[in-house]
Design an enzyme around this catalytic site. Structure first.
Site, PDB file in Angstrom:
ATOM      1  N   CYS A 132       0.831  -1.207   0.000  1.00 41.99           N
ATOM      2  CA  CYS A 132       0.000   0.000   0.000  1.00 41.99           C
ATOM      3  C   CYS A 132       0.867   1.259   0.000  1.00 41.99           C
ATOM      4  CB  CYS A 132      -0.914  -0.019   1.227  1.00 41.99           C
ATOM      5  SG  CYS A 132      -1.899   1.467   1.375  1.00 41.99           S
ATOM      6  N   CYS A 135      -0.484   4.115   2.141  1.00 45.07           N
ATOM      7  CA  CYS A 135      -0.269   3.982   3.589  1.00 45.07           C
ATOM      8  C   CYS A 135       1.190   4.213   3.956  1.00 45.07           C
ATOM      9  CB  CYS A 135      -0.649   2.577   4.076  1.00 45.07           C
ATOM     10  SG  CYS A 135      -2.082   1.864   3.304  1.00 45.07           S
ATOM     11  N   ASP A 136       2.108   3.688   3.160  1.00 45.29           N
ATOM     12  CA  ASP A 136       3.511   3.612   3.590  1.00 45.29           C
ATOM     13  C   ASP A 136       4.477   4.486   2.790  1.00 45.29           C
ATOM     14  OD1 ASP A 136       2.732   1.713   5.467  1.00 45.29           O
ATOM     15  OD2 ASP A 136       2.934   0.083   4.032  1.00 45.29           O
TER      16      ASP A 136
END
Ligand code: NAP
Length: 302
Positions: A132, A135-136
């Site tokens: 992701c 997200c990261d």
């Protein structure tokens, strides 16, 4: 109590089905194992959903949710389905929070990113390996990352990662991408993206965090090393359908007709988890609408 419809999954397909069944004045409940919104929540930018020139996946999801709430759709999160019992005119949806009785079910539980199964993948998940970018990606500011895959997910997420990372290398097992042409053009013209063709990921190596990857050229069989701070894996999708005892293809995607009817009467399907030539937000919402209308007609006959 026996509901008219239970919708499994709170992504675009499930929420659209919810809007339609509530507008048909049916008694419906939507259950979701995580939070409402589905996979689009982690999509940075959506620019192919008509009506919105550019919108983040999270904003679009919250608009879907707001609209479903406006029509009074009941939504329950953190309900994980383990099976659906077919009792003929009623179904029992067995969940982590207890059984739910219903006359019909719409399955819209989507997909989960596929794992590669290579050495180091599990050990370094959260320590350099990610599925992701939204997200990261933040953790890779001014760093170098590798993206595995050649589909739309790999290419769009690689483009997103160039906002943070100083260099993004896309490693693909062929010498031609699968992604939409427009996404390919964006990637080819991005100065921060480079490509490694005809290579598969063999191993992810590091001490505490990812330090390098070992690649193997599928044509020459030669292996090579590439230094990297992160590995983003986008090699396809697994349908979230293990709980459903309906006809599926060999990969587990649910087979339905053009009314979204599955092999079991009263069980319908919508969105990415069905066999379909295209998995987009637009197709998911179309499926959701059809599944809802089919459920309504089924209930009328019942
Ligand atoms: P996908 O289209 O199935 O692509 C998976 C990619 O991973 C392919 O390039 C495949 O290579 C590669 N791959 C599969 N197994 C591999 C392995 N073991 N080792 C190395 N590479 C491997 O999956 P996706 O990109 O997640 O997309 C899923 C669906 O969502 C698609 O319908 C896509 O169009 C849609 N989507 C659309 C957008 C958009 O912006 N329009 C964005 C994201 C997703 P091969 O090409 O050689 O098979």
């Amino acid at each position: 109590m026996v509901h008219d419809v239970v919708i499994i999954g709170g992504g675009p397909a499930g929420l659209t089905a919810g809007i339609y069944v509530k507008r048909a004045m049916l008694d419906a409940v939507l259950i979701e194992k995580m939070g409402i919104g589905g996979q689009i929540i982690v999509t940075d930018l959506v620019e192919n959903f008509p009506g919105f020139l550019e919108i983040s996946g999270a904003d679009l999801a919250s608009k879907f949710e707001e609209q479903a709430r406006k029509f009074g759709l009941e939504m329950k999160t953190l309900f994980e389905v383990s099976s659906i019992e077919d009792n003929g005119k009623t179904k029992t949806v067995k969940t982590s929070e207890g059984d739910i009785e219903t006359k019909s079910v719409i399955i819209a539980s989507g997909t989960t990113p596929k794992k590669l199964g290579v050495k180091g993948e599990i050990d370094f998940t959260g320590r350099g390996v990610s599925y992701c970018a939204t997200c990261d990606g933040f953790f890779f500011r001014d760093k170098e990352v590798v993206v595995i895959g050649g589909g739309d997910s790999a290419i769009t997420e690689a483009i997103y990662l160039t906002k943070m990372a100083k260099k993004v290398t896309i490693v693909h097992r062929r010498n031609e991408l699968r992604a939409e042409k427009i996404n390919q053009e964006h990637a080819f013209s991005n100065p921060r993206i480079s490509f490694v063709w005809d290579c598969i990921l063999e191993e992810i190596v590091g001490k505490k965090i990812v330090e390098k990857v070992i690649l193997r050229n599928v044509k020459t069989n030669a292996t090579s090393e590439l230094k990297t701070d992160g590995v983003f894996i986008y090699v396809g999708l697994i349908p979230n359908t293990a709980y459903a005892d309906v006809k599926k293809d060999e990969w587990g995607f649910i087979i339905a007709n053009d009314k979204m009817e599955t092999s079991v009467k009263g069980i319908f399907v919508a969105g990415d988890c069905r066999v379909t030539p295209l998995r987009q937000i637009t197709t998911a919402v179309g499926d959701g609408a059809i599944a809802a209308v089919s459920a309504e007609r089924y209930l009328e006959k019942l």
